[in-house]
Design an enzyme around this catalytic site. Structure first.
Site, PDB file in Angstrom:
ATOM      1  CE1 TYR A 146      -3.836  -2.244   0.320  1.00 36.30           C
ATOM      2  CE2 TYR A 146      -5.354  -0.609   1.209  1.00 36.30           C
ATOM      3  CZ  TYR A 146      -4.822  -2.118   1.292  1.00 36.30           C
ATOM      4  OH  TYR A 146      -6.147  -2.359   0.637  1.00 36.30           O
ATOM      5  CE  LYS A 194       2.351 -17.803  -2.622  1.00 35.93           C
ATOM      6  NZ  LYS A 194       1.962 -18.955  -2.286  1.00 35.93           N
ATOM      7  CG  ASP A 227      -1.910 -19.911  -1.538  1.00 34.35           C
ATOM      8  OD1 ASP A 227      -0.826 -19.856  -0.846  1.00 34.35           O
ATOM      9  OD2 ASP A 227      -0.975 -20.509  -2.764  1.00 34.35           O
ATOM     10  CG  ASP A 251      -7.694  -4.992   1.705  1.00 38.82           C
ATOM     11  OD1 ASP A 251      -8.382  -4.328   2.338  1.00 38.82           O
ATOM     12  OD2 ASP A 251      -8.064  -4.807  -0.165  1.00 38.82           O
ATOM     13  CG  ASP A 255     -13.475  -7.432   2.096  1.00 34.14           C
ATOM     14  OD1 ASP A 255     -13.313  -6.379   2.554  1.00 34.14           O
ATOM     15  OD2 ASP A 255     -14.000  -7.475   1.229  1.00 34.14           O
TER      16      ASP A 255
HETATM   17  C1  IPM Z   1     -10.510  -1.756   4.006  1.00 33.01           C
HETATM   18  C2  IPM Z   1     -10.661  -0.998   2.244  1.00 33.01           C
HETATM   19  C3  IPM Z   1      -9.479   0.076   2.505  1.00 33.01           C
HETATM   20  C4  IPM Z   1      -8.149  -0.563   1.830  1.00 33.01           C
HETATM   21  C5  IPM Z   1      -9.243   1.044   0.621  1.00 33.01           C
HETATM   22  C6  IPM Z   1     -11.351   1.837   1.289  1.00 33.01           C
HETATM   23  C7  IPM Z   1      -8.741   1.840   0.569  1.00 33.01           C
HETATM   24  O1  IPM Z   1     -10.829  -1.372   1.613  1.00 33.01           O
HETATM   25  O2  IPM Z   1     -10.109  -0.647   4.904  1.00 33.01           O
HETATM   26  O3  IPM Z   1     -10.390  -2.473   4.465  1.00 33.01           O
HETATM   27  O4  IPM Z   1      -7.940  -1.372   1.026  1.00 33.01           O
HETATM   28  O5  IPM Z   1      -7.004  -0.360   3.683  1.00 33.01           O
HETATM   29 MN    MN Z   2     -10.955  -3.546   2.393  1.00 39.56          MN
END
Ligand code: IPM
Ligand code: MN
Length: 360
Positions: A146, A194, A227, A251, A255
Site C-alpha cells: 500500500y 507468502k 493462499d 485487506d 473481506d
Molecule cells: C479497507 C478498505 C481500504 C483498504 C480501501 C478503502 C482503501 O478496503 O479498509 O479494508 O484497502 O484498506
Molecule cells: Mn478492504
C-alpha cells in the site's frame, strides 16, 4: 475532561450509519456519565465536492485536536476518474492512516450463534459445538504494498510499479500487538505470509519466529501461506484465534472473513498507533456502488456501532461502556432486530434505536 471525537461520516451510507451509531453513543454516554464532544468534518467525495480536496485542512485540524476519529465510509463511482490524490480512498483514508501512524488494524470476526443460518457456510463448518467462530485479524496498516516506495504508473509505456517493502521494526511491532492480543484471548497466533515466494515474506516469518521464541513462548504460533489461509478460513474458520498478517493480505482476508457472519455490515475495525489515538470505521465501504443502497435507510449500522465500542475501549479508556454496547448489539441480534440483508425488517435508524434501548 470531555473526550473529543472527530466525526467524519463521509460518503454513501456513511452519514446514515454514523447517525445511528451516534444515537447509541449518546445513550451510553448518558448512562455512564461520559462527556463526549463531537466535531463533525467533511471527508472523501463529500469533502471534494465542497472544497476540491478529499481531506481538507479544516478536517485535519479537527482530527489533530481530537482523542479519536470516528469514520464512516468514503468512495463512489463518481470520483473514480479523479487524479489519485483527489480520490476519496487514496486522497483521504490512506493519508489519515499514514499521518497518525495507525499501523495496527484490529478486525474482530464473530459469528453470532443466533445467526448461523445467515452464514453462507454450512452449519457443520462453523464449529457450533466447539466455541463457534471468534477470531481477530491483526492487519499491518501502514506498510507493505500500500505504501512502499517507489510507486508509479506510466500509461504511455504501459507500465506500473508498486513496492512491497517491510523492515524488521514494522513487522515486530504488529507481531507484538498480535501476541499481546492472543495472551488475553485463546493464546494462539497464526501468522500469514507468502514466504515461499516473497522476500518480504521470509523476513516476516523470521521476525515473527524470533519475537515468539524470545518473549512469547506461552503463545501457540503457527504459520500459513496466504493462499492456504484463504482456504482454511472457509474450511475451518473455528481454528483461528488471532490472525497476524501484512497490509494487502489482511485487506483481502478480512473481506473473505466478513462473509462468515452473514453480512459484512457486522464487522468493525480499530486502527491504532502507539499513543492510544485511533481511527474507528466499519470494514465495509460506502455502499455507493451500483446497486447503491445509500440514502435508503437500509444499511446495517452494526459495524459502525461496534466501531464506536472499539473507540471507547482503545482510545477513550471506557472499557465498561464498550462492553455495554457489544452486549446490546448481541441482544438486538438475538432478538431478530436487524436489517434486511440478514433477513430482518428494521431500517438503519431503527437498529440504532433498538441497540440504544437495549443498553443496560
Ligand atoms: C479497507 C478498505 C481500504 C483498504 C480501501 C478503502 C482503501 O478496503 O479498509 O479494508 O484497502 O484498506
Ligand atoms: Mn478492504
Amino acid at each position: 475532561m470531555a473526550k473529543k471525537i472527530a466525526v467524519l461520516p463521509g460518503d454513501g451510507i456513511g452519514p446514515e450509519i454514523v447517525a445511528a451509531a451516534r444515537v447509541v453513543l449518546d445513550r451510553v454516554a448518558a448512562l455512564d456519565s461520559l462527556e463526549l464532544e463531537y466535531r463533525e468534518a467533511l471527508v472523501g467525495g463529500a469533502a471534494y465536492e465542497a472544497s476540491g480536496s478529499p481531506l481538507p485542512e479544516e478536517t485535519l485540524r479537527i482530527c489533530d485536536d481530537a482523542d479519536a476519529i470516528f469514520f464512516g465510509a468514503v468512495g463512489g463511482p463518481q470520483w473514480e476518474g479523479l487524479p489519485p490524490e483527489q480520490q476519496p480512498e487514496r486522497g483521504a483514508l490512506l493519508p489519515l492512516r499514514k499521518r497518525y501512524n495507525l499501523y495496527v488494524n484490529i478486525r474482530p470476526v464473530l459469528v453470532y450463534p443466533s445467526l448461523v443460518d445467515a452464514s453462507p457456510l454450512k452449519k457443520e463448518r462453523l464449529n457450533v459445538d466447539g466455541g463457534g467462530v471468534d477470531f481477530v485479524i491483526m492487519r499491518e496498516l501502514t506498510g507493505g504494498l500500500y505504501f512502499g516506495q517507489p510507486k508509479s504508473i506510466d500509461r504511455e509505456a504501459g507500465e506500473a510499479l508498486d513496492t512491497l517493502r517491510y523492515n524488521v521494526t514494522e513487522i515486530e511491532r504488529i507481531a507484538r500487538t498480535a501476541f499481546e492480543t492472543a495472551r488475553v484471548r485463546r493464546k494462539k497466533v497464526c501468522s500469514v505470509d507468502k514466504a515461499n515466494v516473497l522476500s518480504s515474506g521470509i523476513l516476516w516469518r523470521e521476525t515473527v519466529n524470533r519475537l515468539h521464541s524470545s518473549e512469547y513462548k506461552d503463545i501457540e504460533l503457527s504459520h500459513l501461506y496466504v493462499d492456504n489461509a484463504s482456504m482454511q478460513l472457509i474450511l475451518n474458520p473455528g481454528q483461528f484465534d488471532v490472525i497476524l498478517t501484512e497490509n494487502t493480505f489482511g485487506d483481502i482476508l478480512s473481506d473473505e472473513a466478513a462473509t462468515l457472519p452473514g453480512s459484512i455490515g457486522l464487522l468493525a475495525s480499530a486502527s491504532l498507533n502507539d499513543t492510544g489515538f485511533g481511527l474507528f470505521e466499519p470494514c465495509h465501504g460506502s455502499g455507493n456502488y451500483p446497486p447503491s443502497i445509500a440514502g435508503l435507510n437500509v444499511a446495517n449500522p452494526v459495524a459502525q456501532i461496534l466501531s464506536a465500542a472499539m473507540m471507547l475501549r482503545y482510545a477513550l479508556g471506557c472499557e465498561g461502556s464498550a462492553r455495554k454496547i457489544e452486549a446490546a448489539v448481541t441482544k438486538a441480534i438475538t432478538a431478530g432486530k436487524f436489517t434486511r440483508e440478514l433477513g430482518g425488517s428494521l431500517s438503519t435508524a431503527e437498529v440504532g434505536q433498538a441497540v440504544a434501548d437495549l443498553l443496560a
